[in-house]
Design a protein around this motif. Structure first.
Motif, PDB file in Angstrom:
ATOM      1  N   GLN A   1       0.863  -1.174   0.000  1.00 58.84           N
ATOM      2  CA  GLN A   1       0.000   0.000   0.000  1.00 58.84           C
ATOM      3  C   GLN A   1       0.905   1.231   0.000  1.00 58.84           C
TER       4      GLN A   1
ATOM      5  N   TRP B   1       2.579   7.212  -2.317  1.00 60.86           N
ATOM      6  CA  TRP B   1       2.813   7.886  -3.571  1.00 60.86           C
ATOM      7  C   TRP B   1       3.933   7.191  -4.357  1.00 60.86           C
ATOM      8  N   PRO B   2       3.646   6.771  -5.580  1.00 59.68           N
ATOM      9  CA  PRO B   2       2.326   6.856  -6.189  1.00 59.68           C
ATOM     10  C   PRO B   2       1.371   5.894  -5.495  1.00 59.68           C
ATOM     11  N   PRO B   3       0.104   6.186  -5.521  1.00 56.67           N
ATOM     12  CA  PRO B   3      -0.870   5.330  -4.833  1.00 56.67           C
ATOM     13  C   PRO B   3      -1.137   4.042  -5.610  1.00 56.67           C
ATOM     14  N   VAL B   4      -0.304   3.046  -5.378  1.00 58.22           N
ATOM     15  CA  VAL B   4      -0.478   1.740  -5.990  1.00 58.22           C
ATOM     16  C   VAL B   4      -0.652   0.706  -4.899  1.00 58.22           C
ATOM     17  N   PHE B   5      -1.359  -0.346  -5.212  1.00 61.17           N
ATOM     18  CA  PHE B   5      -1.772  -1.303  -4.201  1.00 61.17           C
ATOM     19  C   PHE B   5      -1.558  -2.721  -4.712  1.00 61.17           C
TER      20      PHE B   5
END
Lengths: 115, 109
Positions: free
Chosen positions: B91, B94-98
């Motif tokens: 989680q 930045w960057p907001p990747v999951f």
């Protein structure tokens, strides 16, 4: 009890479009960033898209960038995923989920892309 | 792009045994890691957030730790309801990747 309820799934032909909705209830939807996650039949989880609580920050997985659009309506406690130029490999169960420690997930909406 | 790998792919154990699941990142991770449990026909359930914090209602037999590239989920004594597939998830703020790992299936020996 907290609820996230997805709707809008179904059968669509390759190249077609579909809009998924996720209705939130019994929690402060506008305070939470949200994601869409999908799971192809018999496969693992794949993150699809992210939207911040305000809706100002949006991000996509490379596999859907340029084809999918995430949005939200905080006044109506709803999250959306507009899917265009659908391909066979977009066939999956699509889940909406909160980001962070509360970990709420919906029950999923099945999208089948097939001619 | 950070890739998560999980090992083993399948873990065959008996009730009462200890389960140790591994999640490894392709490069050092400064973001938090989460763990999910998924049973057949059900949505995933958050077990652990921020690498080592149990989510609300998660029993104390579930614990997690790790840093850098190596993370571990431990189930101290398997209950019958713990046999499921477990996923780790990066989680990133930045960057907001999951990104998810491929999963570890814990099945009954």
């Amino acid at each position: 009890e907290v609820q996230l309820v997805e709707s809008g799934g179904g059968l669509v032909q390759p190249g077609g479009s579909l809009r998924l909705s996720c209705a939130a209830s019994r929690f402060t939807f506008s305070s939470y960033s949200m994601t869409w996650v999908r799971q192809a039949p018999g496969k693992g989880l794949e993150w699809v898209s992210y939207i911040s609580s305000s809706g100002r920050t949006i991000y996509y997985a490379d596999s859907v960038k340029g084809r999918f659009t995430i949005s939200r309506d905080n006044a109506n406690n709803s999250l959306y995923l507009l899917m265009s130029s659908l391909r066979d490999d977009d066939t999956a169960m699509y889940y909406c989920a909160t980001v962070g420690e509360i970990g709420y997930w919906g029950q999923g909406a099945l999208v089948t892309v097939s001619s | 792009e950070i890739v998560l790998t999980q090992s083993p792919a399948t873990l065959s154990l008996s009730p009462g045994e200890r389960a140790t699941l591994s999640c490894r990142a392709s490069q050092s991770v400064s973001s938090s890691l989460a763990w999910y449990q998924q049973k057949p026909g059900q949505s995933p359930r958050l077990l652990i957030y921020d690498t080592s914090n149990r989510a609300t209602g998660i029993p104390a037999r579930f614990s997690a730790s790790g840093s850098g590239t190596d993370f571990t989920l431990t189930i101290s004594s398997l209950e019958p309801e713990d046999f499921a597939v477990y996923y780790c998830q990066l989680q990133s703020i930045w960057p907001p990747v999951f990104t998810f790992g491929p999963g570890t299936k814990v099945d009954i020996k």
